[in-house]
Design an enzyme around this catalytic site. Sequence first.
Site, PDB file in Angstrom:
ATOM      1  N   HIS A  54      16.840 -24.155 -15.042  1.00  0.00           N
ATOM      2  CA  HIS A  54      15.384 -24.300 -14.954  1.00  0.00           C
ATOM      3  C   HIS A  54      14.679 -23.927 -16.252  1.00  0.00           C
ATOM      4  CE1 HIS A  54      14.562 -19.954 -13.207  1.00  0.00           C
ATOM      5  NE2 HIS A  54      15.484 -19.934 -14.149  1.00  0.00           N
ATOM      6  N   GLU A  55      13.421 -24.352 -16.348  1.00  0.00           N
ATOM      7  CA  GLU A  55      12.599 -24.216 -17.560  1.00  0.00           C
ATOM      8  C   GLU A  55      13.238 -24.894 -18.769  1.00  0.00           C
ATOM      9  OE1 GLU A  55       9.838 -23.314 -16.782  1.00  0.00           O
ATOM     10  OE2 GLU A  55      10.270 -22.260 -14.928  1.00  0.00           O
ATOM     11  N   GLY A  56      13.853 -26.024 -18.548  1.00  0.00           N
ATOM     12  CA  GLY A  56      14.507 -26.766 -19.625  1.00  0.00           C
ATOM     13  C   GLY A  56      15.993 -26.494 -19.611  1.00  0.00           C
TER      14      GLY A  56
END
Length: 608
Positions: free
Chosen positions: A457-459
């Site tokens: 998550h978050e990239g």
Amino acid sequence: MGLRATLDFLLYDWLEVQALNARPRFADHSRETFDAVLDTCERIAREKYAPFNRTVDTEEPRFDGEKVILPACTHAARLAYAESGMLGAAQDYDIGGMQLPYVLEAAANSFFAAASVSIGSNMLTSGNASALMAHGSALQKQVFALNEFNGRWAGTMCLSEPQAGSSLSDIATRATPDGAGAQDDALGPRFRLKGHKMWISSGDHELTENIVHLVLAKIPDAEGRLPPGVKGISLFIVPKHLVDTEGRLTGERNDVALAGLNHKLGWRGTTNTLLNFGEGRYPVRGAAGAIGYLVGAPGQGLQCMFHMMNEARIAIGMAATMLGLAGYYASLDYARERPQGRPTGAGGKDVTRPQVRIIDHADVRRMLLAQKSYGEGALALNLYCARLVDEQHTGQGEAADEARLLLEVLTPIAKSWPSEFCLEANSLAIQIHGGYGYTRDFQVEQYWRDNRLNMIHEGTHGIQAMDLLGRKVRMEGGRGLQLLAARIEAGIAAAAATPGLDAEAAALADALQQALGATDAAWATGEPGEALANAVPYMQALGHVVLAWMWLDVARAALRGDGAQPANAGRLAAARYFFRYELPRIGAWLKVVRERDLTCAEMDESGF
């Protein structure tokens, strides 16, 4: 030596954050006030979070068709956190903040991530509000951001969609003006949103009276077509419950519907949702679509959202780090208590002698040192990045600009390196526990499951790697990478003049040159496909170089104190381990980068 002692050393002996109090913004603070904040957060984490880490893992969120049901301990923990003031810890006094340095906020929040990461995931609310403070109108800040900072409301960010995943250029959520034109509401230009958002953490719950969704969507043209690519993406505030200009709930439910909960490997205490916007389940004001208020200018959504995402990425790196350290502390305690095996002497094992503790075995110490070097090294990196945030915002002239550039280069590493190697630390913690570690009788298996999310998550890991090699090290003519290299070279020079660190200084100097040479070689043909084919090995290697720099600087700080003192001796041993066991690994990683090896890229699909 536990987390608090490590934090104290890194904050005060290494980073010397007490010097920030000489700056006007932090002039009211002292080490005593910093310690008081750390004490408060450590206590709340110990009392409200840690005892319930297993509870929230086994009692997952439930949706009864109308609302999400969470255990009582989650409500109590969230309330205690909000009442501590930590949601707005770094904000201005005049909006109820404490004007703490961001590095102190990050350090204090580390206790919650270590105690129970899925209870302690308040980062989205703070990041959401911070993005609005940077890009919202005066009334949007007053009504939405301030009510998030004070804990009354929660916040999310809604980027991904079921069909698009990480490819934001392919999002299909649309926002049309609410009426003949973009009718100006006092809270901002009002639009109607229709679409679906997936993987939304804390997307629905009853922990707060309202949830403020920040939603990426595209505004169609006059023919109803959505603009291609990411340049047409705009950002909208879409509250779960509509509010007036005083921040009071109007009693109207916005057309934001929970379509379902995602059942996850880890982070089970945090609701993760599929949200439908404008499907008509909650018709609002006689028209179709969820009401949303434009933030900033049309087409500037990613610019606004990335303000939030960069903070979130540092927070993810810190969460991964804390899970790695939690597993390390658990396996260290276990290794000190578990008897098994006997020492091997000149005549072999003497089975008549008592068993020894497993910590007395060299291979167990190897696994413990690996965890220590990953976890404490990653903590140093994340605190260093948090300190750069303070420099960017309160430094003067060139220092502030250099902090900005360094953060650009280091943020992908600060998010991804701990996510990979602190996950490996959790695997080693399971290994030290043996078969017991694979059972739910011990928490190390949960730490691994919780940490596995952080590479996603978050990239994702691959996206961060391509961002690093494809953009960050090349931006502004490579000035950011040059600045990072200069900082590392300064650390090398200082270490070379320190008795006992000359070998490590020479090793880092060689590693840095390897990394710089591979960067140039990767782009020698100017073909992105060739350069980025091995972006992940590049990120692993440059990450190891950066972590070696962190450890070299931490070792210098340890030697400035009493190098024989057990905690400092442990830091020096962890530094030696990293240089002798870990740093040499960059050779293989950089070889494929340097040669632009296309083994993976050219693999024929049929061969799989």
